[in-house]
Structures are given as structure tokens and as C-alpha cells.
Design a protein around this motif. Structure first.
Motif, mmCIF file in Angstrom:
data_model
loop_
_atom_site.group_PDB
_atom_site.id
_atom_site.type_symbol
_atom_site.label_atom_id
_atom_site.label_comp_id
_atom_site.label_asym_id
_atom_site.label_seq_id
_atom_site.Cartn_x
_atom_site.Cartn_y
_atom_site.Cartn_z
ATOM 1 N N SER A 204 0.817 -1.207 0.000
ATOM 2 C CA SER A 204 0.000 0.000 0.000
ATOM 3 C C SER A 204 0.855 1.262 0.000
ATOM 4 N N THR B 34 0.698 4.216 -2.720
ATOM 5 C CA THR B 34 0.314 5.540 -2.222
ATOM 6 C C THR B 34 1.356 6.584 -2.600
ATOM 7 N N THR C 102 -6.823 2.240 3.855
ATOM 8 C CA THR C 102 -5.805 3.271 3.638
ATOM 9 C C THR C 102 -6.399 4.459 2.896
#
Length: 206
Positions: free
Chosen positions: A3, A7, A157
């Protein structure tokens, strides 16, 4: 790919196309202005519901631009006109039900909270899936829900980023909304593209 990688990659891609991303954010903020005015003026619920549609439409257009940016392409203003009316209607309806339930209180508040949580959790993925895969309407909603179920940690997230961005936008009287919206959408598109590549690879091996 984790993640954090997606990101940070999405944030870098956003920065590379900053001027047009800010334009996408500004268009979305302007589209949300009637809703803000309606809330401030205490207008009837049905009118509030109608004013949720323009920002939802703007979000689908901004998601189209974000998908191109996330994949390393150039952002084009014309992409903001690539809106998905059905998906926008679903998002607007979800926001309306969430707001109406929370305001009503009692058992309806629980229903509103569930609608709001579902919208915040699956909304970014639905927007990103629709833009990345070229799916429209309910197909985008279905795809977004599948991605949330497939990798819930990544969905949370996005939820955390959206909430933090929302607080920042409110604290800045809406000024930072022009940054938050395209940034979150670009990160969502980056994550979605990575997840779809992973799913496609798994299916190819099976």
C-alpha cells in the motif's frame, strides 16, 4: 507491491501533473458550491439531494483524469467531461441517504452511518475502478466492492487518506479541497491499477 508503494507512487504522479490536477479539484469544488449553499441556507431535503449530483458528476470526471495520471499518462482537460451519470447518481443517493439518516437520529442514524461508511469505503474504489477499467455505472460499483473485499487494508488506507484530507479541507475553509480530491483519486487509481494487475496475473496462472 504494498500500500505504501502505491500511495507514494500516486502522490508522485499527482505532483507531475499538478496544474491540471488542481484544475480538476477546482472544478469539483465549484460543483459542490450549490450543496454548501443549500446546507447553509437550510433548504428542504429534496433540494439538498439534488445538489449532491453535480459534485458526484465532477468526481467521476476527475477520476477519469486521475486514472490517466496514475498510469503515467498526461492529464487532459477533456477528461473532466468524461462523466458517469449512473455512478454519480449512485454516489449522490448514498450521500443523501447517509445524511438524511444521521440527521434524523434514532434507528435511522444507524442506517445513515452504515450508508456513510459504505460510501467512504467503497466510493473511491468504485470511482477508480470505473476510470481505470472503463466500466460504467453499476459495473463500476460492483468492481469497486470486489476490490474492497479483495484487499480491505488498501481500502482502509484510502478511507484514512480521504478522512484526513476532509479534515484538512474543512479546516482550510475548503481551500485544500482542490488538492485533496485529485490527490486521493490519483492514489486510488494507482492502487486499483496495481490490484487489477495482480488479479489478472493470478487468473492467468490458474
Amino acid at each position: 507491491m504494498n500500500s505504501w508503494t502505491t500511495t507514494s507512487g500516486g502522490a508522485v504522479a499527482f505532483w507531475h501533473e499538478l496544474p491540471r490536477n488542481l484544475l480538476a479539484g477546482a472544478v469539483t469544488a465549484l460543483a459542490a458550491a450549490p450543496f454548501a449553499v443549500a446546507v447553509a441556507a437550510g433548504l428542504p431535503a429534496w433540494l439538498l439531494a439534488l445538489t449532491t449530483v453535480p459534485p458526484a458528476l465532477a468526481l467521476t470526471g476527475a477520476a477519469s483524469m486521475a486514472a490517466a495520471v496514475a498510469r503515467g499518462g498526461a492529464a487532459r482537460v477533456a477528461q473532466l467531461r468524461d462523466v458517469d451519470a449512473v455512478l454519480a447518481t449512485v454516489l449522490a443517493a448514498g450521500a443523501t441517504l447517509a445524511g438524511a439518516g444521521l440527521v434524523s437520529g434514532g434507528p435511522a442514524a444507524l442506517f445513515g452511518a452504515v450508508c456513510g461508511a459504505g460510501l467512504l469505503l467503497a466510493g473511491p474504489s468504485a470511482l477508480a475502478y470505473g476510470a481505470v477499467r472503463g466500466r460504467r455505472g453499476l459495473a463500476a460499483v460492483r468492481g469497486g466492492a470486489i476490490l474492497v473485499a479483495y484487499r480491505p487494508g488498501w481500502a482502509f488506507t484510502l478511507l484514512a487518506l480521504a478522512c484526513l484530507g476532509g479534515f484538512a479541507a474543512v479546516a482550510s475553509a475548503g481551500v485544500l479541497a482542490v488538492v485533496v480530491v485529485p490527490l486521493v483519486l490519483t492514489i486510488a487509481a494507482r492502487q486499483t491499477a496495481a490490484l487489477l494487475d495482480e488479479i489478472d496475473a493470478v487468473q492467468a496462472r490458474s
